[in-house]
Design an enzyme around this catalytic site. Sequence first.
Site, PDB file in Angstrom:
ATOM      1  N   ASP A  95       0.980  -1.145   0.118  1.00  0.00           N
ATOM      2  CA  ASP A  95      -0.026   0.061  -0.123  1.00  0.00           C
ATOM      3  C   ASP A  95       0.921   1.187   0.095  1.00  0.00           C
ATOM      4  OD1 ASP A  95      -2.215   1.637   0.573  1.00  0.00           O
ATOM      5  OD2 ASP A  95      -1.435   1.688   2.734  1.00  0.00           O
ATOM      6  N   ASP A 109       0.028   5.224   0.993  1.00  0.00           N
ATOM      7  CA  ASP A 109      -0.126   6.199   1.893  1.00  0.00           C
ATOM      8  C   ASP A 109      -0.496   5.581   3.149  1.00  0.00           C
ATOM      9  OD1 ASP A 109      -0.139   8.820   2.901  1.00  0.00           O
ATOM     10  OD2 ASP A 109      -1.627   9.302   1.411  1.00  0.00           O
TER      11      ASP A 109
HETATM   12 MG   LIG Z   1      -2.566   3.182   3.624  1.00  0.00          MG
END
Ligand SMILES: [Mg+2]
Length: 255
Positions: free
Chosen positions: A10, A12
């Site tokens: 992932d 952010d």
């Molecule tokens: Mg995230």
Amino acid sequence: MREYRAWCFDLDGTVYRGEEPIPETVRFIRKLREKGCGIFFVTNNSALTPERQSEKLARMGITAAPEEVMTSSVATADHLLKNHGTLSVCMIGEEGLRTALESAGHQIVREAPDAVVVGIDREINYRKLADASLAVSGGATFVATNSDKAYPTERGLVPGNGAFAGLIELATGVSPFYIGKPAVPMLVTLAERHGLSKEEMVIVGDNYETDIMAGIRFGIDTVHVDTGVTRVADLVNYGEQPTYSLSTLDDWEDN
Ligand SMILES: [Mg+2]
């Protein structure tokens, strides 16, 4: 801890926070590169193209080819193509979604579309919402890049794509088909494009309800890192636990 050939990160809250890289993850990715592991980035953010996203990663000291970045926009365009062929699409969204749809051969139109696709659009207005709602009511296929109701910024949580898709759903009574995490189409497209098997894949993320859920639903191992949305203490609130839960990736031990 197992060896994996294909690491899916992932972005952010896992690789960076806004514009700030998370150093433990940057270090970890560098080590994986040296070992020759496959490294991929899987993001619900539909606004940036893979090219822009890889430029952002480069500014943080991470080398990533655009092909290694899977966005909800790319997976949306791919999903439509696989299930319906090329379509005329009424789009709410930004550059990342427009580029993905056009690259897949879809045609962007305002009226009488085959499909309505909704991604984050920081210049959304009433006309766009009305066009989309009219088309959905008229029977167009309704797809949303992701269901995130809000996302974090320096100022706090602001409306995300799920909030806009929810508005059209409320107006029309039609529910969208969601592409981004916790749904699995991004992982499906990534695995297909790179010939990855589930056994060699692992997903790393900060958010149980998107990253970890997507991994569990797709059937791959999961690593939760305590650097973003879901804190370690909150994991007890969830049923199936991640395969690993770490404070940061500095705690990953090679055997
Ligand atoms: Mg995230």
